[in-house]
Design an enzyme around this catalytic site. Sequence first.
Site, short mmCIF file in Angstrom:
data_model
loop_
_atom_site.label_atom_id
_atom_site.label_comp_id
_atom_site.label_asym_id
_atom_site.label_seq_id
_atom_site.Cartn_x
_atom_site.Cartn_y
_atom_site.Cartn_z
N GLN A 175 6.89 -3.61 1.10
CA GLN A 175 7.85 -4.74 1.09
C GLN A 175 8.96 -4.58 2.12
O GLN A 175 9.83 -5.45 2.25
CB GLN A 175 8.44 -4.95 -0.31
CG GLN A 175 7.42 -5.30 -1.38
CD GLN A 175 6.83 -6.71 -1.24
OE1 GLN A 175 7.28 -7.53 -0.43
NE2 GLN A 175 5.82 -7.01 -2.03
N SER B 272 0.82 -3.01 4.22
CA SER B 272 -0.25 -3.96 3.89
C SER B 272 -0.15 -5.19 4.79
O SER B 272 0.95 -5.65 5.10
CB SER B 272 -0.10 -4.38 2.42
OG SER B 272 -1.06 -5.35 2.09
N HIS C 154 -1.32 -8.43 4.29
CA HIS C 154 -1.12 -9.80 3.79
C HIS C 154 0.32 -10.11 3.39
O HIS C 154 0.63 -11.24 3.02
CB HIS C 154 -2.12 -10.14 2.68
CG HIS C 154 -1.90 -9.45 1.37
ND1 HIS C 154 -1.33 -10.07 0.29
CD2 HIS C 154 -2.19 -8.20 0.96
CE1 HIS C 154 -1.30 -9.22 -0.73
NE2 HIS C 154 -1.80 -8.09 -0.35
N CYS D 218 1.98 -8.81 -9.74
CA CYS D 218 1.00 -7.81 -10.18
C CYS D 218 1.13 -7.50 -11.67
O CYS D 218 0.21 -7.01 -12.29
CB CYS D 218 1.16 -6.52 -9.39
SG CYS D 218 0.99 -6.83 -7.64
N1 PMP Z 1 2.88 -1.79 -2.94
C1 PMP Z 1 3.77 -2.81 -3.08
C2 PMP Z 1 5.23 -2.52 -3.13
C3 PMP Z 1 3.30 -4.13 -3.17
O1 PMP Z 1 4.18 -5.13 -3.32
C4 PMP Z 1 1.90 -4.37 -3.11
C5 PMP Z 1 1.35 -5.78 -3.21
N2 PMP Z 1 1.70 -6.46 -4.39
C6 PMP Z 1 1.03 -3.27 -2.97
C7 PMP Z 1 1.56 -2.01 -2.88
C8 PMP Z 1 -0.48 -3.46 -2.93
O2 PMP Z 1 -0.89 -3.97 -1.69
P1 PMP Z 1 -2.39 -4.50 -1.46
O3 PMP Z 1 -2.42 -5.88 -2.03
O4 PMP Z 1 -2.55 -4.49 0.04
O5 PMP Z 1 -3.32 -3.56 -2.12
#
Ligand code: PMP
Length: 381
Positions: free
Chosen positions: A182, A202, A204, A327
Site C-alpha cells: 500500500q 503488487s 493491481h 480481504c
Molecule cells: N498486502 C497488502 C497490504 C495488501 O493490501 C494486499 C492486497 N489486498 C496484499 C498484500 C495482497 O496482494 P495480492 O492481491 O497481490 O496478493
Amino acid sequence: MSVYLDNAATTKPCEAAMSAVFDSMLVNYGNPSSLHRIGLNAENDMNEARKSIAAALVCDPKCITFTSGATEANNTIIFGAAKKYGRRNRKKIVVSGIEHPSVAEPIKQLEATGEYTVVRIMPDRSGVIDPDDFLSAVDEDTFLVSCMLVNNETGAVNPVKKIFTAVKRAYPECITHCDAVQGFMKLPIKSADLMADAIVVSAHKVYALKGVGAMFIKNGIRIPPLVYGGGQEKGMRSGTESVPLIAGFGAAVRTQMPTMKTAYSNAEIICNYLVKSLSKLDFVKINSNFENHSPYILNFSVEGIRSEIMLHYLESKEIYVSSGSACSKGAHSSVLTAMGIPDKLADSAIRVSISKGTTEGDINALVNAIRDGYDSLAKTK
Ligand code: PMP
C-alpha cells in the site's frame, strides 16, 4: 457517473498497462525461456519491466523476482526465511499485529507447527507500530522481523526504516521483511534506506493487472523458493512467467514514476478535503490518524449504521467504498480494536481509498450520499 473509491482493494488499469499487455499478447507472445527471437522478445519485455520495478525501489534489477502477486511473495519470504534461517536455537519471529493476512497467516502456520515462537506487536492508539515496543521484543533468538509499510485499513504509515535499522544494528543476521503493497508508487521507497532484506509489492494496486507482483530480495540473502520446477526467475519462482501481466506492471510503474510526487500532493489535497467535508457531519467519526498517515486511505465510522448497510446504500448511488478491508470480508477489524475504537464504531467503519484521478466532485458525491444515507437509514432503524 459512478465514483470508485476502493483503490486500496484494487485499481482500474491505466492505458499504458493495458497497451503493454495487449502488445505482449499480440506480438511478443513467446515463452521467455525459448531460444528463438519470439522468445527473446518476450524475455526483453520482462527485463524492461524488471528494470522499471527496480528503479522504483532503487535496487539492482537482479534482486527482483516476479510472482503471481504479493500473497505469493509474502509466503515465499516467510516460509523461505523459516527454512533457511529459522533453525537450531533461532526460532523467534517478531511481527506487527496489523499485517495483511498474506503475512499473518503463513506466520500462524509456522507457529502452529510448535517449532516457532511468534511475538505480535500491536499498534498504539494512532494505529502506528511503536518502534520501542517492536525492538524490545527482538533478541538473539529472532530470525525474522516483519512490518508493513502502510496499513491497508487505516493508511497508518509505520516507522519501518527506524525499526529495521535498529534491528540490523543489534542483530545483523535477522531477516527484515516489509510488505510495502500500500506504499509502493505512493511513498518514496529506497530498498537500501529501508534496511529491508525483502520487500513485497503488487501490480493491481498501482494501475496494472491482478495476478502479478514482485519481491525484492537483497543480494546475499538466501531465500529458498516456494515453487519448484523449470527454474524460471533464476530458480526463485518456477513456472512460465505471465509476460503480459509483467509487461503491464512495468509499463504502469514506468509511466507513474515522474508523476509520483504530484500524485501524492493531489492525494493530500483530496484527503484533506474529505476530512473537512466529513467534519461537517456530526455522526461521522474519523478513525485514521493524521500523523504518519498515507493520504490515499481514510477510515471513518458512520455512527449507528453498520458498514455493510452504508456500503450497499452508497452502492445504490453508484459510489463504491469498502467496509474496513476488502480481504476481511466483514470480519471484525483487529486493527481498529487495537486502536481502542469501540466495537460499535468498528462495526460501522468505512474505508475510502483514493486514486490519482479522484476529484473534489467525487468527494462531494460521497459526502452528500453519506448524509442522505444516514438520514434515511437512521429513520428506518
Ligand atoms: N498486502 C497488502 C497490504 C495488501 O493490501 C494486499 C492486497 N489486498 C496484499 C498484500 C495482497 O496482494 P495480492 O492481491 O497481490 O496478493
